[in-house]
Design a protein around this motif. Structure first.
Motif, PDB file in Angstrom:
ATOM      1  N   ILE A  21      44.534  15.806 -10.874  1.00  0.00           N
ATOM      2  CA  ILE A  21      43.135  16.471 -10.619  1.00  0.00           C
ATOM      3  C   ILE A  21      43.224  17.470  -9.846  1.00  0.00           C
ATOM      4  CG2 ILE A  21      41.601  15.213  -9.506  1.00  0.00           C
ATOM      5  CD1 ILE A  21      39.932  16.046 -12.728  1.00  0.00           C
ATOM      6  N   GLY A  22      44.059  17.777  -8.604  1.00  0.00           N
ATOM      7  CA  GLY A  22      43.666  18.588  -7.023  1.00  0.00           C
ATOM      8  C   GLY A  22      44.646  19.693  -7.869  1.00  0.00           C
ATOM      9  N   LEU A  23      45.932  19.327  -7.588  1.00  0.00           N
ATOM     10  CA  LEU A  23      46.518  19.677  -8.157  1.00  0.00           C
ATOM     11  C   LEU A  23      46.533  21.372  -9.953  1.00  0.00           C
ATOM     12  CD1 LEU A  23      49.887  21.367  -6.684  1.00  0.00           C
ATOM     13  CD2 LEU A  23      50.347  19.506  -8.085  1.00  0.00           C
ATOM     14  N   ILE A  24      46.628  20.727 -10.525  1.00  0.00           N
ATOM     15  CA  ILE A  24      45.153  20.947 -12.063  1.00  0.00           C
ATOM     16  C   ILE A  24      44.228  22.395 -10.941  1.00  0.00           C
ATOM     17  CG2 ILE A  24      44.179  20.854 -13.969  1.00  0.00           C
ATOM     18  CD1 ILE A  24      45.364  18.176 -14.537  1.00  0.00           C
ATOM     19  N   GLY A  25      43.451  22.013 -10.523  1.00  0.00           N
ATOM     20  CA  GLY A  25      42.143  22.735 -10.339  1.00  0.00           C
ATOM     21  C   GLY A  25      43.154  23.819  -9.098  1.00  0.00           C
ATOM     22  N   ALA A  26      43.805  23.569  -8.433  1.00  0.00           N
ATOM     23  CA  ALA A  26      44.699  24.904  -7.723  1.00  0.00           C
ATOM     24  C   ALA A  26      44.561  25.702  -8.190  1.00  0.00           C
ATOM     25  CB  ALA A  26      45.401  23.957  -6.541  1.00  0.00           C
ATOM     26  N   ILE A  27      45.768  25.637  -9.342  1.00  0.00           N
ATOM     27  CA  ILE A  27      45.991  26.392 -10.508  1.00  0.00           C
ATOM     28  C   ILE A  27      44.824  27.253 -11.214  1.00  0.00           C
ATOM     29  CG2 ILE A  27      47.857  27.057 -12.178  1.00  0.00           C
ATOM     30  CD1 ILE A  27      49.726  24.139 -11.223  1.00  0.00           C
ATOM     31  N   VAL A  28      44.512  26.793 -11.965  1.00  0.00           N
ATOM     32  CA  VAL A  28      42.911  26.914 -12.652  1.00  0.00           C
ATOM     33  C   VAL A  28      42.375  27.572 -12.294  1.00  0.00           C
ATOM     34  CG1 VAL A  28      41.386  26.216 -14.913  1.00  0.00           C
ATOM     35  CG2 VAL A  28      43.323  24.878 -14.226  1.00  0.00           C
ATOM     36  N   ARG A  29      41.540  27.387 -10.769  1.00  0.00           N
ATOM     37  CA  ARG A  29      40.527  27.971 -10.545  1.00  0.00           C
ATOM     38  C   ARG A  29      40.719  29.428  -9.979  1.00  0.00           C
ATOM     39  NH1 ARG A  29      37.799  30.964  -8.146  1.00  0.00           N
ATOM     40  NH2 ARG A  29      37.166  31.102 -10.626  1.00  0.00           N
ATOM     41  N   PRO A  30      41.935  29.799  -9.474  1.00  0.00           N
ATOM     42  CA  PRO A  30      41.932  31.160  -9.406  1.00  0.00           C
ATOM     43  C   PRO A  30      42.748  31.527 -10.688  1.00  0.00           C
ATOM     44  CG  PRO A  30      43.990  29.762  -8.801  1.00  0.00           C
ATOM     45  CD  PRO A  30      42.776  28.729  -8.760  1.00  0.00           C
ATOM     46  N   LEU A  31      43.636  31.118 -11.262  1.00  0.00           N
ATOM     47  CA  LEU A  31      43.907  31.864 -12.453  1.00  0.00           C
ATOM     48  C   LEU A  31      42.510  32.643 -13.774  1.00  0.00           C
ATOM     49  CD1 LEU A  31      46.223  32.840 -13.953  1.00  0.00           C
ATOM     50  CD2 LEU A  31      46.665  30.048 -15.190  1.00  0.00           C
ATOM     51  N   SER A  32      41.345  31.218 -13.838  1.00  0.00           N
ATOM     52  CA  SER A  32      40.595  31.792 -14.719  1.00  0.00           C
ATOM     53  C   SER A  32      39.173  32.815 -14.238  1.00  0.00           C
ATOM     54  CB  SER A  32      39.992  30.273 -15.494  1.00  0.00           C
ATOM     55  OG  SER A  32      39.510  30.356 -13.933  1.00  0.00           O
ATOM     56  N   GLY A  33      39.637  32.276 -13.180  1.00  0.00           N
ATOM     57  CA  GLY A  33      38.560  33.728 -12.549  1.00  0.00           C
ATOM     58  C   GLY A  33      39.293  34.933 -12.553  1.00  0.00           C
ATOM     59  N   LEU A  34      40.821  35.093 -12.189  1.00  0.00           N
ATOM     60  CA  LEU A  34      41.462  36.036 -12.821  1.00  0.00           C
ATOM     61  C   LEU A  34      41.189  36.577 -13.545  1.00  0.00           C
ATOM     62  CD1 LEU A  34      42.916  38.558 -10.738  1.00  0.00           C
ATOM     63  CD2 LEU A  34      45.275  37.059 -11.717  1.00  0.00           C
ATOM     64  N   ILE A  35      41.960  35.889 -14.872  1.00  0.00           N
ATOM     65  CA  ILE A  35      41.612  36.423 -16.196  1.00  0.00           C
ATOM     66  C   ILE A  35      40.527  36.477 -16.277  1.00  0.00           C
ATOM     67  CG2 ILE A  35      41.621  35.594 -18.336  1.00  0.00           C
ATOM     68  CD1 ILE A  35      43.518  33.488 -17.772  1.00  0.00           C
ATOM     69  N   ALA A  36      39.508  37.003 -16.137  1.00  0.00           N
ATOM     70  CA  ALA A  36      37.721  36.618 -16.307  1.00  0.00           C
ATOM     71  C   ALA A  36      37.319  38.010 -16.087  1.00  0.00           C
ATOM     72  CB  ALA A  36      36.317  35.846 -15.815  1.00  0.00           C
ATOM     73  N   ALA A  37      38.270  38.029 -14.453  1.00  0.00           N
ATOM     74  CA  ALA A  37      37.645  39.917 -13.205  1.00  0.00           C
ATOM     75  C   ALA A  37      38.813  41.101 -14.244  1.00  0.00           C
ATOM     76  CB  ALA A  37      38.249  39.742 -12.098  1.00  0.00           C
ATOM     77  N   ALA A  38      39.956  40.092 -14.903  1.00  0.00           N
ATOM     78  CA  ALA A  38      40.754  41.445 -15.070  1.00  0.00           C
ATOM     79  C   ALA A  38      40.469  41.807 -16.571  1.00  0.00           C
ATOM     80  CB  ALA A  38      42.028  40.685 -14.915  1.00  0.00           C
ATOM     81  N   LEU A  39      39.532  41.155 -17.227  1.00  0.00           N
ATOM     82  CA  LEU A  39      38.935  41.365 -18.694  1.00  0.00           C
ATOM     83  C   LEU A  39      37.372  42.291 -17.854  1.00  0.00           C
ATOM     84  CD1 LEU A  39      38.975  38.395 -20.437  1.00  0.00           C
ATOM     85  CD2 LEU A  39      39.856  40.075 -20.654  1.00  0.00           C
ATOM     86  N   PHE A  40      36.716  42.138 -17.754  1.00  0.00           N
ATOM     87  CA  PHE A  40      36.149  42.809 -17.212  1.00  0.00           C
ATOM     88  C   PHE A  40      36.461  44.727 -16.681  1.00  0.00           C
ATOM     89  CE2 PHE A  40      31.813  44.424 -15.265  1.00  0.00           C
ATOM     90  CZ  PHE A  40      30.932  43.953 -15.642  1.00  0.00           C
ATOM     91  N   LEU A  41      37.265  44.325 -15.539  1.00  0.00           N
ATOM     92  CA  LEU A  41      37.553  45.295 -15.447  1.00  0.00           C
ATOM     93  C   LEU A  41      38.380  46.342 -16.324  1.00  0.00           C
ATOM     94  CD1 LEU A  41      38.911  44.724 -12.154  1.00  0.00           C
ATOM     95  CD2 LEU A  41      36.799  45.964 -12.279  1.00  0.00           C
ATOM     96  N   TRP A  42      39.205  45.900 -17.532  1.00  0.00           N
ATOM     97  CA  TRP A  42      39.352  46.353 -18.414  1.00  0.00           C
ATOM     98  C   TRP A  42      38.190  46.840 -18.851  1.00  0.00           C
ATOM     99  CZ3 TRP A  42      44.223  47.457 -20.020  1.00  0.00           C
ATOM    100  CH2 TRP A  42      44.154  48.331 -21.519  1.00  0.00           C
ATOM    101  N   PHE A  43      37.152  46.713 -19.091  1.00  0.00           N
ATOM    102  CA  PHE A  43      35.865  47.581 -19.939  1.00  0.00           C
ATOM    103  C   PHE A  43      35.338  48.771 -19.006  1.00  0.00           C
ATOM    104  CE2 PHE A  43      36.934  43.837 -23.271  1.00  0.00           C
ATOM    105  CZ  PHE A  43      37.244  44.784 -24.127  1.00  0.00           C
TER     106      PHE A  43
END
Length: 290
Positions: free
Chosen positions: A207-229
């Protein structure tokens, strides 16, 4: 690459020194952390918000973006938890609430200078408020609005903003000790983070390894979507992208332990996420430098 290394080396070296010191002399850092949260961080908040060039309205969209990153990260991680059959109360909060205090503030200042501190501080305050309200509720706790309003960091925010809006200039003899106290908190955050890592049990590596991937990836997707608009000015864009990929906050482990929400699994996500953040932070800072 040498510039990025020059930013990350001081951060992780202080964490390592704290870790080694904790192994050499086992220490109870609860009192130190309490002093940091109650005195040194509020002093930094007051100092940042009372600067003559700080205008909260200039950061209104950054606040919205920071909240959006937290919430969208939670939504995306909830989908991952559902697909991989992970408990929501354990997996989702660490994916939402990142280390924007212990790690975000030092890296912002080291990478971009004092000019970046107000933006990093605004994101920290927004995330911190959400963590003590929505985050507490997610792990099964109850929200105490009175306790929230009387927290020193929130009182410092109210005082700092009030004096800023009133255009009150405090005497140097008053501001200097506040500034000196505020300068303590960032290196102390990193040092105690290193000591705190000693109490983390790395049993649940999956679960630590999954979190290490999901945490930055999910945040980056959210930030990119906001900066797009809604594009922000350059300094705020940099801080939002940096904020988006930060690893899970240590506070997630403390809350999981308090409310008995599989603290071993949460601890694994915290330590693996913070260790692997060397890679993601290096990549992001290299990108932002160009």
């Amino acid at each position: 690459m040498s510039q990025v290394f020059a930013v990350l080396f001081p951060v992780f070296s202080i964490i390592l020194i704290g870790y080694l010191y904790g192994r050499w002399r086992p220490s109870d850092i609860n009192t130190v952390n309490r002093m940091n949260i109650d005195v040194f961080v509020p002093a930094l908040v007051v100092d940042s918000l009372m600067r003559s060039d700080f205008n909260l309205m200039e950061y209104k969209w950054l606040i919205v973006a920071g909240v959006a990153v937290v919430l969208v990260s939670g939504l995306l991680s909830w989908g991952v938890a559902y697909f991989m059959k992970l408990p929501n109360q354990v997996f989702v909060p660490p994916m939402m609430f990142n280390n924007c205090g212990n790690m975000g503030l030092p890296i912002a200042v080291l990478a971009f200078g004092e000019v970046a501190l107000p933006a990093a501080m605004v994101l920290f305050l927004a995330s911190n408020t959400l963590h003590f309200t929505l985050g507490t509720r997610l792990v099964g706790g109850k929200i105490s609005w009175f306790s929230l309003l009387t927290m020193p960091i929130n009182l410092a925010t109210i005082i700092g903003l009030g004096l800023n809006f009133a255009n009150v200039q405090m005497p140097t003899s008053v501001m200097l000790p506040i500034q000196m106290l505020g300068q303590i908190c960032i290196p102390l955050m990193l040092f105690t983070l290193g000591i705190r890592m000693l109490s983390v049990d790395l049993q649940a590596w999956r679960i630590g390894l999954i979190g290490a991937i999901v945490r930055p990836l999910s945040g980056l997707i959210a930030a990119a979507l906001f900066l797009w608009f809604i594009p922000l000015e350059l300094v705020q864009q940099q801080q939002l992208l940096l904020f988006a990929i930060l690893p899970p906050a240590v506070l997630n482990y403390m809350l999981a332990e308090r409310y008995n929400q599989e603290p071993v699994n949460v601890a694994s996500m915290v330590i693996v996420g913070n260790a692997s953040s060397v890679i993601t932070l290096f990549a992001m800072l290299y990108y932002l430098n160009h």
